[in-house]
Design a protein around this motif. Structure first.
Motif, PDB file in Angstrom:
ATOM      1  N   LYS A   4       2.099  23.289  -5.925  1.00 29.63           N
ATOM      2  CA  LYS A   4       3.245  22.465  -5.539  1.00 29.63           C
ATOM      3  C   LYS A   4       3.170  21.994  -4.093  1.00 29.63           C
ATOM      4  CE  LYS A   4       6.505  25.347  -6.742  1.00 29.63           C
ATOM      5  NZ  LYS A   4       7.825  25.929  -7.073  1.00 29.63           N
ATOM      6  N   VAL A  24       5.849  20.474  -1.127  1.00 27.79           N
ATOM      7  CA  VAL A  24       7.232  20.236  -0.726  1.00 27.79           C
ATOM      8  C   VAL A  24       7.307  18.804  -0.210  1.00 27.79           C
ATOM      9  CG1 VAL A  24       8.961  20.796   1.023  1.00 27.79           C
ATOM     10  CG2 VAL A  24       7.799  22.625  -0.213  1.00 27.79           C
ATOM     11  N   ARG A  25       8.285  18.055  -0.712  1.00 33.46           N
ATOM     12  CA  ARG A  25       8.460  16.654  -0.300  1.00 33.46           C
ATOM     13  C   ARG A  25       9.533  16.567   0.780  1.00 33.46           C
ATOM     14  NH1 ARG A  25      10.822  13.572  -4.129  1.00 33.46           N
ATOM     15  NH2 ARG A  25      11.496  15.299  -5.435  1.00 33.46           N
ATOM     16  N   THR A  64       9.482  26.215   4.435  1.00 28.89           N
ATOM     17  CA  THR A  64       8.902  24.882   4.302  1.00 28.89           C
ATOM     18  C   THR A  64       9.892  23.918   3.658  1.00 28.89           C
ATOM     19  OG1 THR A  64       6.712  25.884   4.090  1.00 28.89           O
ATOM     20  CG2 THR A  64       6.935  23.609   3.373  1.00 28.89           C
ATOM     21  N   GLU A  65      10.667  24.415   2.699  1.00 30.37           N
ATOM     22  CA  GLU A  65      11.620  23.570   1.974  1.00 30.37           C
ATOM     23  C   GLU A  65      12.760  23.051   2.848  1.00 30.37           C
ATOM     24  OE1 GLU A  65       9.713  26.277  -1.098  1.00 30.37           O
ATOM     25  OE2 GLU A  65      10.328  26.391   0.991  1.00 30.37           O
ATOM     26  N   MET A 107      14.536  19.582   1.864  1.00 32.56           N
ATOM     27  CA  MET A 107      13.526  18.770   1.177  1.00 32.56           C
ATOM     28  C   MET A 107      14.136  17.844   0.120  1.00 32.56           C
ATOM     29  SD  MET A 107      11.789  21.430  -1.532  1.00 32.56           S
ATOM     30  CE  MET A 107      12.791  22.276  -2.773  1.00 32.56           C
ATOM     31  N   ASP A 164      -1.559  26.954  -4.141  1.00 30.95           N
ATOM     32  CA  ASP A 164      -0.346  26.778  -4.927  1.00 30.95           C
ATOM     33  C   ASP A 164      -0.257  25.313  -5.338  1.00 30.95           C
ATOM     34  OD1 ASP A 164       2.702  28.358  -4.965  1.00 30.95           O
ATOM     35  OD2 ASP A 164       2.555  26.248  -5.494  1.00 30.95           O
ATOM     36  N   GLN A 223      17.735  17.260  -4.188  1.00 24.05           N
ATOM     37  CA  GLN A 223      18.420  18.447  -3.682  1.00 24.05           C
ATOM     38  C   GLN A 223      19.815  18.143  -3.143  1.00 24.05           C
ATOM     39  OE1 GLN A 223      15.723  20.817  -4.966  1.00 24.05           O
ATOM     40  NE2 GLN A 223      17.010  21.820  -3.447  1.00 24.05           N
ATOM     41  N   TYR A 261      10.234  19.251  -5.048  1.00 27.85           N
ATOM     42  CA  TYR A 261       8.826  19.621  -5.160  1.00 27.85           C
ATOM     43  C   TYR A 261       8.035  18.504  -5.833  1.00 27.85           C
ATOM     44  CZ  TYR A 261      10.261  24.435  -4.090  1.00 27.85           C
ATOM     45  OH  TYR A 261      10.766  25.554  -3.490  1.00 27.85           O
ATOM     46  N   GLU A 304       4.321  18.156  -8.233  1.00 30.89           N
ATOM     47  CA  GLU A 304       3.146  18.745  -8.864  1.00 30.89           C
ATOM     48  C   GLU A 304       2.162  17.688  -9.343  1.00 30.89           C
ATOM     49  OE1 GLU A 304       3.799  22.118 -11.504  1.00 30.89           O
ATOM     50  OE2 GLU A 304       5.914  22.132 -10.917  1.00 30.89           O
ATOM     51  N   THR A 363       3.130  24.669  -0.564  1.00 25.19           N
ATOM     52  CA  THR A 363       4.132  25.727  -0.450  1.00 25.19           C
ATOM     53  C   THR A 363       3.583  27.044   0.065  1.00 25.19           C
ATOM     54  OG1 THR A 363       3.809  26.188  -2.800  1.00 25.19           O
ATOM     55  CG2 THR A 363       5.666  24.792  -2.200  1.00 25.19           C
ATOM     56  N   ASP A 373       5.477  12.676  -9.429  1.00 18.46           N
ATOM     57  CA  ASP A 373       6.599  13.315  -8.732  1.00 18.46           C
ATOM     58  C   ASP A 373       6.849  12.700  -7.359  1.00 18.46           C
ATOM     59  OD1 ASP A 373       6.964  15.057 -10.844  1.00 18.46           O
ATOM     60  OD2 ASP A 373       5.729  16.640  -9.946  1.00 18.46           O
TER      61      ASP A 373
END
Length: 473
Positions: free
Chosen positions: A150, A152-153, A286-287, A343, A148, A359, A346, A348, A142, A352
Motif C-alpha cells: 500500500k 498512503v495518498r 504516515t497517514e 491522507m 508493503d 477520509q 490508501y 494498491e 506504509t 486507486d
C-alpha cells in the motif's frame, strides 16, 4: 505547489556547495521544467540523502506531479512490482543509494533516458490510462522498505498544512539549520525537509546518520541548530554518552517514530535544557502527513510519557467502550484524529490514484490512549498489539513498559506465550525478568520467553523491525 520559501537554502555537506535564494528557485524550476517534457503521470523517485534527490522531489511538486518517495535500497523485485501495479510515468533517481542499491532490470514497457537535468531515468512508453487525482501530491509506502503493497495518498493541502503546523509549534524560522538525520523517503525525514524549506530555513544535506563521524563534523562546520531522531537514535546516543554541549549551535531536539523510554527522554531533556535548548516529543503516522501532536518542551519533566496536544488545526477524540467519540479526560479507547493533514486514503494500484479524498479529514489511528484535562494525549499501545498467554489476552505495550528498566525491549506474540527481546541483556537478567513479568501479571513464568539479543533489528528508517523478530518466534 511550491514548498520552497524565498529564503530557504540547501547545503551539500559533501561538497560545501550552498543553494539558496534565486539560485535554489532556479534549480527547482529547472527540474520542474524537465518533468514537463515527460509523459503525464506519477513520478517514482528513488531518494537517497542527496541534494539531487531533494531537487527532483521539489521539482516534481512544483510541476504538480504526484511523487512517490522510495528507498533506493528497496529490493529490485519489490520495485518492479510497484512499477507494474502503479504504472509511473517516470522512475528517477536510478543512480541513488550508492553500492548495493541497484534498481534492477528496466521494465519492458519503459525506455532508458539520460536526462540532462534529472539524470538517468526510466520513461514509460505509453501513457497510463489512469490519471492521478489533481489533488494528489505525495505517495509514501506504509512501511518503508518492507514491500508493503500500500501507498498512503497525501494531498497538496495535507503536505502544506502539516509543514506549516510543524514550523509553527517548533518556531522554525530562517535562522534554523536542520541536518538530514533521517531518510527522505521516511515520513519523519520528509516532514523535517518540508517544514524547514517551507519556513525559509536551511537544510543541511548530510548522509551517514547520527553515529557517523562525518555527520557530526558537518553539524559543527555548518552550525546545525536542531536534530530529529527516532527512539533507536537516542538510545544509541545515550549509550555513547553523547552530549549537545559539544555542539553549541544545537538548540532543538525532536523525537518521533515510536516510544522512547521516559528515563531517556528526561536525560536528553536535561542535557539540552542545560545548554539552553529544548526537547520535543512528537507523535504521528504516515497517514497524517505525518505529524499529529507535539509535547511542548516546558511540559517536561512533569508530563513525561505524554505526546502532547494536537498540532494547530487538528484535534483528538477517543472512541470509548460504548462506540461513541468523546474528549472527556481519562477515557481509554482508540484515538481519532481530525485535521487538514489527514491522507486522502490508501492506494494498491494505479486505479486507486485517480480517487479523491476518502477520509474527510478523519483518521482512526489504531492507537489506544486517553486525553487529559488539557487535551494532552497519553498513549497506551496499539489496538492490534496483543498476545495470549495460556488463553489470557495481554497487552504487548504494557509488557514492554514493565520491562523498560532493562533497556530497549520488544515484546511479540508467540504460540500461547509472549516473547520479549532485550537488547544487551544477560542470561541472569532474562531469567529475572521472566519471573518478574509472571509475578506482576499473575501467570506462570513459562508463558514468558525472554531472550537477550545484541541489537534489536531495525528498518532503514530507524524503527524496530517487528516482522524480523516475529519470524524468530
Amino acid at each position: 505547489m511550491n514548498l520552497v520559501a524565498p529564503s530557504a537554502r540547501l547545503i551539500d555537506a559533501a561538497t560545501g556547495v550552498v543553494l539558496g535564494g534565486a539560485d535554489l528557485a532556479a534549480e527547482v524550476g529547472r527540474h520542474a521544467a524537465a518533468y514537463a517534457g515527460l509523459p503525464p503521470g506519477v513520478v517514482f523517485a528513488r531518494s537517497g540523502t542527496s541534494v539531487p534527490a531533494v531537487l527532483r522531489y521539489a521539482g516534481a511538486l512544483r510541476a504538480q506531479r504526484p511523487v512517490a518517495l522510495l528507498d533506493p535500497a528497496l529490493d529490485p523485485a519489490v520495485l518492479a512490482d510497484f512499477v507494474r501495479r502503479f504504472s509511473p510515468a517516470v522512475v528517477v533517481g536510478l543512480a541513488e543509494g550508492g553500492a548495493g542499491a541497484d534498481p534492477g532490470e528496466r521494465p519492458g514497457d519503459y525506455r532508458a533516458v539520460d536526462d540532462g537535468v534529472l539524470g538517468p531515468v526510466w520513461v514509460r512508453e505509453r501513457t497510463c490510462a489512469d490519471r492521478p487525482h489533481p489533488d494528489l501530491a505525495v505517495l509514501l509506502a506504509t512501511s518503508g522498505s518492507t514491500g508493503d503493497p500500500k501507498f498512503v495518498r497525501l494531498s497538496r493541502a495535507a503536505v502544506e498544512s502539516n509543514a506549516a503546523a510543524i514550523a509553527r509549534v517548533l518556531a522554525i524560522g530562517p535562522d534554523e539549520i536542520a541536518p538530514t538525520s533521517l531518510p527522505l523517503y521516511y515520513s519523519f525525514g520528509m516532514s523535517v525537509l518540508n517544514s524547514h524549506l517551507a519556513a525559509g530555513a536551511t537544510v543541511l544535506v548530510v548522509d551517514g546518520g547520527v553515529l557517523a563521524r562525518e555527520f557530526w563534523q558537518a553539524v559543527s562546520t555548518y552550525g546545525a541548530t536542531s536534530l530529529a531522531g527516532v527512539p533507536h537514535n537516542y538510545e544509541m546516543l545515550h549509550k555513547i554518552r553523547w552530549s549537545p554541549a559539544k555542539y553549541p549551535t544545537l538548540r532543538t531536539l525532536t523525537q518521533a517514530g515510536g516510544k522512547l523510554r521516559d528515563e531517556t527522554i528526561l536525560a536528553f531533556h536535561a542535557r539540552i535544557a542545560e545548554a539552553g535548548g529544548r526537547f520535543h516529543v512528537m507523535w504521528g503516522c504516515t497517514e497524517a502527513g505525518p505529524r499529529m501532536s507535539t509535547l511542548p518542551a516546558d511540559a517536561l519533566p512533569d508530563r513525561v510519557g505524554s505526546v502532547g496536544p494536537a498540532l494547530p488545526g487538528g484535534s483528538f477524540t477517543v472512541l470509548g467502550p460504548d462506540g461513541a467519540e468523546t474528549d472527556r479526560p481519562g477515557v481509554v479507547g482508540e484515538l481519532v484524529y481530525r485535521g487538514p493533514n489527514v491522507m486522502m486514503g490508501y492506494a494498491e494500484s494505479a486505479a486507486d490514484l485517480t480517487r479523491g479524498d476518502e477520509q474527510g479529514g478523519v483518521l482512526r489511528t489504531g492507537d489506544l490512549g486517553c486525553l487529559d484535562a488539557d487535551g494532552f494525549v497519553w498513549l497506551r499501545g496499539r489496538l492490534k498489539r496483543f498476545g495470549k498467554v495460556f488463553g489470557i489476552r495481554v497487552n504487548l505495550h504494557d509488557i514492554e513498559e514493565l520491562a523498560r528498566d532493562q533497556g530497549p525491549v520488544v515484546a511479540v506474540s508467540g504460540p500461547d506465550r509472549v516473547v520479549v527481546f532485550v537488547e544487551g541483556g544477560t542470561d541472569d537478567g532474562t531469567r529475572v525478568l521472566a519471573g518478574r513479568l509472571a509475578e506482576r501479571l499473575r501467570l506462570h513464568r513459562s508463558g514468558f520467553d525472554v531472550r537477550a539479543v545484541e541489537r534489536l533489528p531495525q528498518l532503514p528508517n530507524g524503527k524496530i523491525d517487528y516482522r524480523s523478530l516475529e519470524a524468530l518466534v
